[in-house]
Design an enzyme around this catalytic site. Sequence first.
Site, mmCIF file in Angstrom:
data_model
loop_
_atom_site.group_PDB
_atom_site.id
_atom_site.type_symbol
_atom_site.label_atom_id
_atom_site.label_comp_id
_atom_site.label_asym_id
_atom_site.label_seq_id
_atom_site.Cartn_x
_atom_site.Cartn_y
_atom_site.Cartn_z
ATOM 1 N N HIS A 2 -4.301 1.172 7.704
ATOM 2 C CA HIS A 2 -2.961 1.781 7.690
ATOM 3 C C HIS A 2 -2.911 2.988 6.746
ATOM 4 O O HIS A 2 -2.395 4.047 7.098
ATOM 5 C CB HIS A 2 -1.952 0.695 7.267
ATOM 6 C CG HIS A 2 -0.530 1.145 7.163
ATOM 7 N ND1 HIS A 2 0.452 0.697 8.011
ATOM 8 C CD2 HIS A 2 0.084 1.988 6.304
ATOM 9 C CE1 HIS A 2 1.613 1.261 7.681
ATOM 10 N NE2 HIS A 2 1.413 2.043 6.641
ATOM 11 N N GLU A 3 -3.489 2.818 5.547
ATOM 12 C CA GLU A 3 -3.426 3.910 4.560
ATOM 13 C C GLU A 3 -4.343 5.067 4.954
ATOM 14 O O GLU A 3 -3.979 6.235 4.770
ATOM 15 C CB GLU A 3 -3.774 3.392 3.159
ATOM 16 C CG GLU A 3 -2.873 2.282 2.623
ATOM 17 C CD GLU A 3 -1.384 2.539 2.768
ATOM 18 O OE1 GLU A 3 -0.942 3.699 2.723
ATOM 19 O OE2 GLU A 3 -0.640 1.558 2.958
ATOM 20 N N CYS A 45 5.924 -0.272 6.982
ATOM 21 C CA CYS A 45 5.552 0.887 6.170
ATOM 22 C C CYS A 45 6.719 1.254 5.268
ATOM 23 O O CYS A 45 7.876 1.234 5.721
ATOM 24 C CB CYS A 45 5.219 2.058 7.102
ATOM 25 S SG CYS A 45 4.738 3.546 6.224
ATOM 26 N N LEU A 46 6.414 1.603 4.030
ATOM 27 C CA LEU A 46 7.481 1.981 3.096
ATOM 28 C C LEU A 46 8.200 3.252 3.551
ATOM 29 O O LEU A 46 9.299 3.532 3.093
ATOM 30 C CB LEU A 46 6.915 2.178 1.682
ATOM 31 C CG LEU A 46 6.398 0.903 0.997
ATOM 32 C CD1 LEU A 46 5.783 1.238 -0.354
ATOM 33 C CD2 LEU A 46 7.510 -0.120 0.836
ATOM 34 N N HIS A 85 -2.577 7.184 7.326
ATOM 35 C CA HIS A 85 -1.640 8.096 6.650
ATOM 36 C C HIS A 85 -2.357 9.373 6.185
ATOM 37 O O HIS A 85 -1.823 10.476 6.295
ATOM 38 C CB HIS A 85 -1.038 7.439 5.404
ATOM 39 C CG HIS A 85 0.214 6.640 5.647
ATOM 40 N ND1 HIS A 85 1.349 7.169 6.199
ATOM 41 C CD2 HIS A 85 0.515 5.347 5.373
ATOM 42 C CE1 HIS A 85 2.297 6.233 6.262
ATOM 43 N NE2 HIS A 85 1.806 5.113 5.774
ATOM 44 N N GLN A 107 2.902 10.005 1.355
ATOM 45 C CA GLN A 107 4.202 9.327 1.323
ATOM 46 C C GLN A 107 5.021 9.713 0.090
ATOM 47 O O GLN A 107 6.225 9.477 0.056
ATOM 48 C CB GLN A 107 4.015 7.804 1.350
ATOM 49 C CG GLN A 107 3.476 7.295 2.679
ATOM 50 C CD GLN A 107 3.353 5.800 2.656
ATOM 51 O OE1 GLN A 107 2.367 5.251 2.175
ATOM 52 N NE2 GLN A 107 4.366 5.101 3.157
ATOM 53 N N GLY A 131 0.831 -1.202 0.000
ATOM 54 C CA GLY A 131 0.000 0.000 0.000
ATOM 55 C C GLY A 131 0.859 1.242 0.000
ATOM 56 O O GLY A 131 2.034 1.196 0.391
HETATM 57 NI NI NI Z 1 2.648 3.242 5.479
#
Ligand code: NI
Length: 167
Positions: A135-136, A93-94, A139, A51, A46
Amino acid sequence: MALRTIREYGDEILEKPCKEVKHLTPGLALLIGDMLDTMYDAGGVGLAAPQVGVLKRVCVIDVAGGDEEPCPYVFINPEIIEEDGEQEGYEGCLSLPGKSGIVKRPNHVKVRALDKKMQPFELEAEELLARAICHEVDHLNGHMYVELVEGELVNNEDIELEEETES
Ligand code: NI
């Protein structure tokens, strides 16, 4: 389409709430395409617009495994309208590469959003997809999973080691 730079934990843009999307524009379509490319390139499940430095309520998710056909979801202005059950597991998380932590999430969510053509849809999701949606959406509200981690963040290599010793 192109890859965009992923902002890392500590970057203030990741702490800001995102603005609702009002119109489909060429810039938005480009952003969505780039976000999918960037997510796949980074090996993530995701990615949310902040991000990549864009404060818009847009995220992409694909939880298909390595051997499965890609199954990308695009969410514009997503809203979680129902949640129930509970799951507990490692989350990463990226924007915080190489780390994971244990986070509790609902096991089932219902989300309402617009698709990449700004058409409304609803989706019910469980397990990993439900986790990714939560999670997204976090963000988009300026929150990172690290705020919810129980215990310590761990290095991904250590989790893999643990799993290896278990099997
Ligand atoms: Ni993330």
